[in-house]
Design a protein around this motif. Structure first.
Motif, PDB file in Angstrom:
ATOM      1  N   MET A  59       1.026  -1.464  -0.025  1.00  0.00           N
ATOM      2  CA  MET A  59      -0.562   0.068  -0.290  1.00  0.00           C
ATOM      3  C   MET A  59       1.190   1.514  -0.309  1.00  0.00           C
ATOM      4  N   GLU A  60       2.314   0.732   0.863  1.00  0.00           N
ATOM      5  CA  GLU A  60       2.914   2.154   0.602  1.00  0.00           C
ATOM      6  C   GLU A  60       3.418   2.543  -0.702  1.00  0.00           C
ATOM      7  N   LYS A  61       3.650   1.504  -1.335  1.00  0.00           N
ATOM      8  CA  LYS A  61       3.953   1.297  -2.549  1.00  0.00           C
ATOM      9  C   LYS A  61       3.377   2.052  -3.846  1.00  0.00           C
ATOM     10  N   LEU A  62       2.094   1.692  -3.896  1.00  0.00           N
ATOM     11  CA  LEU A  62       0.590   2.430  -4.172  1.00  0.00           C
ATOM     12  C   LEU A  62       0.375   3.674  -3.918  1.00  0.00           C
ATOM     13  N   GLN A  63       1.456   3.991  -3.025  1.00  0.00           N
ATOM     14  CA  GLN A  63       0.438   5.553  -1.984  1.00  0.00           C
ATOM     15  C   GLN A  63      -0.744   5.440  -1.542  1.00  0.00           C
ATOM     16  N   ASP A  64      -0.947   4.005  -0.334  1.00  0.00           N
ATOM     17  CA  ASP A  64      -2.435   4.727  -0.049  1.00  0.00           C
ATOM     18  C   ASP A  64      -1.525   4.300   1.092  1.00  0.00           C
ATOM     19  N   TYR A  65      -1.006   5.962   2.000  1.00  0.00           N
ATOM     20  CA  TYR A  65      -0.709   5.755   2.922  1.00  0.00           C
ATOM     21  C   TYR A  65      -1.273   5.252   3.972  1.00  0.00           C
ATOM     22  N   GLU A  66      -2.550   6.437   4.005  1.00  0.00           N
ATOM     23  CA  GLU A  66      -3.377   5.130   4.972  1.00  0.00           C
ATOM     24  C   GLU A  66      -4.151   3.673   5.285  1.00  0.00           C
ATOM     25  N   GLY A  67      -4.045   3.335   4.223  1.00  0.00           N
ATOM     26  CA  GLY A  67      -4.418   1.929   4.501  1.00  0.00           C
ATOM     27  C   GLY A  67      -2.559   1.408   5.082  1.00  0.00           C
ATOM     28  N   ALA A  68      -1.405   1.887   4.533  1.00  0.00           N
ATOM     29  CA  ALA A  68       0.180   1.232   4.989  1.00  0.00           C
ATOM     30  C   ALA A  68      -0.275   1.269   6.820  1.00  0.00           C
ATOM     31  N   LEU A  69      -0.878   2.794   6.778  1.00  0.00           N
ATOM     32  CA  LEU A  69      -0.812   2.803   8.379  1.00  0.00           C
ATOM     33  C   LEU A  69      -1.585   2.103   8.584  1.00  0.00           C
ATOM     34  N   ARG A  70      -2.624   1.437   8.687  1.00  0.00           N
ATOM     35  CA  ARG A  70      -3.910   0.730   9.354  1.00  0.00           C
ATOM     36  C   ARG A  70      -3.168  -0.707   9.736  1.00  0.00           C
ATOM     37  N   ASN A  71      -2.606  -0.914   8.455  1.00  0.00           N
ATOM     38  CA  ASN A  71      -1.698  -3.062   8.398  1.00  0.00           C
ATOM     39  C   ASN A  71      -0.782  -2.462   9.227  1.00  0.00           C
ATOM     40  N   TYR A  72       0.089  -1.210   9.688  1.00  0.00           N
ATOM     41  CA  TYR A  72       1.015  -1.292   9.823  1.00  0.00           C
ATOM     42  C   TYR A  72       1.272  -1.705  11.287  1.00  0.00           C
ATOM     43  N   LEU A  73       0.119  -0.586  11.812  1.00  0.00           N
ATOM     44  CA  LEU A  73      -0.002  -0.455  13.354  1.00  0.00           C
ATOM     45  C   LEU A  73      -0.990  -2.531  13.880  1.00  0.00           C
ATOM     46  N   THR A  74      -1.568  -2.953  12.483  1.00  0.00           N
ATOM     47  CA  THR A  74      -2.464  -4.100  13.075  1.00  0.00           C
ATOM     48  C   THR A  74      -1.650  -5.115  13.418  1.00  0.00           C
ATOM     49  N   SER A  75      -0.008  -5.246  12.085  1.00  0.00           N
ATOM     50  CA  SER A  75       1.190  -5.901  12.229  1.00  0.00           C
ATOM     51  C   SER A  75       2.022  -5.361  13.968  1.00  0.00           C
ATOM     52  N   MET A  76       1.086  -4.451  14.470  1.00  0.00           N
ATOM     53  CA  MET A  76       2.008  -4.134  15.285  1.00  0.00           C
ATOM     54  C   MET A  76       1.143  -4.505  16.636  1.00  0.00           C
ATOM     55  N   LYS A  77      -0.206  -4.884  16.215  1.00  0.00           N
ATOM     56  CA  LYS A  77      -0.633  -5.133  17.290  1.00  0.00           C
ATOM     57  C   LYS A  77      -1.254  -7.335  17.655  1.00  0.00           C
ATOM     58  N   LEU A  78      -0.392  -7.544  16.426  1.00  0.00           N
ATOM     59  CA  LEU A  78      -0.868  -8.928  15.951  1.00  0.00           C
ATOM     60  C   LEU A  78       0.763  -9.756  16.363  1.00  0.00           C
ATOM     61  N   SER A  79       1.796  -8.749  16.486  1.00  0.00           N
ATOM     62  CA  SER A  79       3.126  -9.343  16.697  1.00  0.00           C
ATOM     63  C   SER A  79       3.245  -9.215  17.951  1.00  0.00           C
ATOM     64  N   CYS A  80       4.612  -9.496  18.948  1.00  0.00           N
ATOM     65  CA  CYS A  80       5.032  -9.652  20.075  1.00  0.00           C
ATOM     66  C   CYS A  80       5.301  -8.977  19.743  1.00  0.00           C
ATOM     67  N   GLN A  81       6.691  -7.650  21.297  1.00  0.00           N
ATOM     68  CA  GLN A  81       7.396  -6.429  21.259  1.00  0.00           C
ATOM     69  C   GLN A  81       8.467  -7.233  20.640  1.00  0.00           C
ATOM     70  N   THR A  82       9.165  -8.621  20.256  1.00  0.00           N
ATOM     71  CA  THR A  82       9.841  -9.154  20.211  1.00  0.00           C
ATOM     72  C   THR A  82      10.043  -9.595  18.949  1.00  0.00           C
ATOM     73  N   GLU A  83       9.156  -9.391  18.034  1.00  0.00           N
ATOM     74  CA  GLU A  83       9.073 -10.027  16.902  1.00  0.00           C
ATOM     75  C   GLU A  83       9.747  -9.126  16.111  1.00  0.00           C
TER      76      GLU A  83
END
Length: 105
Positions: A59-83
Motif C-alpha cells: 500500500m505504501e508503494k501504491l501511495q495508499d498511505y492511510e491503508g499502509a498505516l492501518r496495516n502496519y498498526l495491525t501488524s504491531m498489534k498482532l506481533s509480539c514486541q520481540t518479533e
C-alpha cells in the motif's frame, strides 16, 4: 491448468501459498498483483502480523498511505514486541505519520 494455479488450489485455505505468490509479484514490481495475493492470504489468516506488514509495504508503494498505516498498526498489534514484524512496523508507522503530517501542511 497452470502449475501455480494447481499449487494454490491444492489447499486453498493455506495463507502461506498466497504470501509466496504475493512475494514473487512484489519482487517483479507488480504491486497490484502482489496486493491481490496478500489480500487472499489475509482472508485465510487475518491474525498473521507478517501478512499485514506485507500489505503495508504494498500500500505504501501504491501511495495508499492511510491503508499502509492501518496495516502496519495491525501488524504491531498482532506481533509480539520481540518479533521482527513489530519493530519493522513500528519504524514504518513513525515514518508514515511524519510523511502524512508533512503532506497536510
Amino acid at each position: 491448468m497452470e502449475g501455480s494455479q494447481l499449487f494454490l488450489e491444492s489447499n486453498p485455505r493455506e495463507a502461506k501459498k498466497f504470501v509466496y505468490y504475493g512475494n514473487i509479484r512484489y519482487l517483479k514490481r507488480d504491486y497490484e498483483g502482489a496486493l491481490e495475493y496478500y489480500k487472499k492470504a489475509l482472508e485465510r489468516d487475518y491474525f498473521d502480523g507478517g501478512i499485514h506488514y506485507n500489505l503495508g509495504l504494498i500500500m505504501e508503494k501504491l501511495q495508499d498511505y492511510e491503508g499502509a498505516l492501518r496495516n502496519y498498526l495491525t501488524s504491531m498489534k498482532l506481533s509480539c514486541q520481540t518479533e521482527t514484524y513489530y519493530a519493522k512496523s513500528q519504524r514504518k508507522v513513525r515514518n508514515l505519520k511524519l510523511h502524512l503530517k508533512a503532506r497536510k501542511k
